[in-house]
Motif scaffolding. Sequence first.
Motif, short mmCIF file in Angstrom:
data_model
loop_
_atom_site.label_atom_id
_atom_site.label_comp_id
_atom_site.label_asym_id
_atom_site.label_seq_id
_atom_site.Cartn_x
_atom_site.Cartn_y
_atom_site.Cartn_z
N SER A 1 3.64 18.81 2.31
CA SER A 1 3.43 19.95 3.20
C SER A 1 4.74 20.72 3.44
O SER A 1 4.77 21.96 3.41
N LYS A 2 5.83 19.98 3.65
CA LYS A 2 7.12 20.65 3.82
C LYS A 2 7.54 21.37 2.54
O LYS A 2 8.09 22.49 2.59
N PRO B 1 0.83 -1.21 0.00
CA PRO B 1 0.00 0.00 0.00
C PRO B 1 0.86 1.26 0.00
O PRO B 1 2.00 1.25 0.46
N LEU B 2 0.27 2.32 -0.52
CA LEU B 2 0.96 3.60 -0.58
C LEU B 2 0.89 4.28 0.79
O LEU B 2 -0.17 4.32 1.42
N ASN B 3 2.04 4.78 1.25
CA ASN B 3 2.09 5.47 2.54
C ASN B 3 1.66 6.92 2.33
O ASN B 3 2.46 7.81 2.07
N HIS B 4 0.35 7.14 2.42
CA HIS B 4 -0.19 8.47 2.15
C HIS B 4 0.33 9.51 3.13
O HIS B 4 0.64 10.64 2.75
N ALA B 5 0.39 9.15 4.41
CA ALA B 5 0.81 10.12 5.43
C ALA B 5 2.23 10.61 5.17
O ALA B 5 2.54 11.80 5.34
N TYR B 6 3.10 9.71 4.74
CA TYR B 6 4.50 10.08 4.47
C TYR B 6 4.58 11.10 3.34
O TYR B 6 5.26 12.14 3.46
N ASN C 1 8.48 26.19 -0.72
CA ASN C 1 8.17 26.92 -1.95
C ASN C 1 7.49 28.25 -1.67
O ASN C 1 7.67 29.21 -2.43
N PHE C 2 6.73 28.33 -0.59
CA PHE C 2 6.11 29.61 -0.25
C PHE C 2 7.18 30.62 0.17
O PHE C 2 7.11 31.81 -0.21
N LEU C 3 8.17 30.15 0.95
CA LEU C 3 9.27 31.06 1.31
C LEU C 3 10.03 31.51 0.06
O LEU C 3 10.40 32.69 -0.05
N GLU C 4 10.28 30.59 -0.86
CA GLU C 4 10.94 30.96 -2.10
C GLU C 4 10.08 31.92 -2.92
O GLU C 4 10.62 32.84 -3.56
#
Length: 261
Positions: free
Chosen positions: A134-135, A123-128, A140-143
């Motif tokens: 999110s990081k 299964p795909l580790n969605h949380a990871y 990218n927002f700081l950039e």
Amino acid sequence: MADGGQQRALTAAFPPPPPFWKHFTPENIQKLEEIKQEAAKKEDAKPKRKWSPAELRALDVPPELRFLVPPEIPNSGYYSVFGELQSLSTALPSLKDQGIEQLYPSPPATEAGDTSPSRPARPLNHAYYLLKISKSLLLNFLEFVGVLSIAPEQFESKLEDLRNLFINAHHLLNLYRPHQARESLIMMMEEQLDRTREEIRQMDQVKEKVESILERLRLEGLEADAATDSVKKETEKGTGPDEKTVEEARQIWNLLSADDD
């Protein structure tokens, strides 16, 4: 020109109501109900029966009441909502089908004909991957803020990166929808089962209370019957408690009367 204005109105953030809303008046609704009742009388059916859209369209409905007849429910293809086409399929389209770059790996699919339980698909580790996205969004927002402060004219590429990250995160969350629906259904069924058990428990308590009352009444009835039978037997023998009491009272009265003399 009119079509363009109507299209802009449909795709607006807060579109106005469709123009045929003016036909939904109490008078028109009452007229449609009268037409239904007349048609039901001709068919010898119930006046309040439920009419399907196809049956309503078959009735002789005036033009001003045609908008009150709902359309047929689509069973395939697409439908339009505020100018946007929505698919009737419940399958979630992939990002590749939408022409968007996918930033997380797809879950591995089993090969055709390979049904061996010893090689299940991982299964795909969605949380990871959600955490990684999110990081990346924060970075990218700081950039993006840095680009706006140094070279504002170069904002488009970084804005596109942010957009792509948000779409991937949203799509990854949507993969949880079937699981969420199953869990919600399980929770609803468990709550319904708990309510039913509680109702059964309360009914059992009421049943026990009624049975205890009936048993007490039965015992009281048996005691009353026994006392009645005893009184009848003593009365038949001539030594009933009432006569004995009267005789004792008579003797005491006689003694008192003799002392007075």
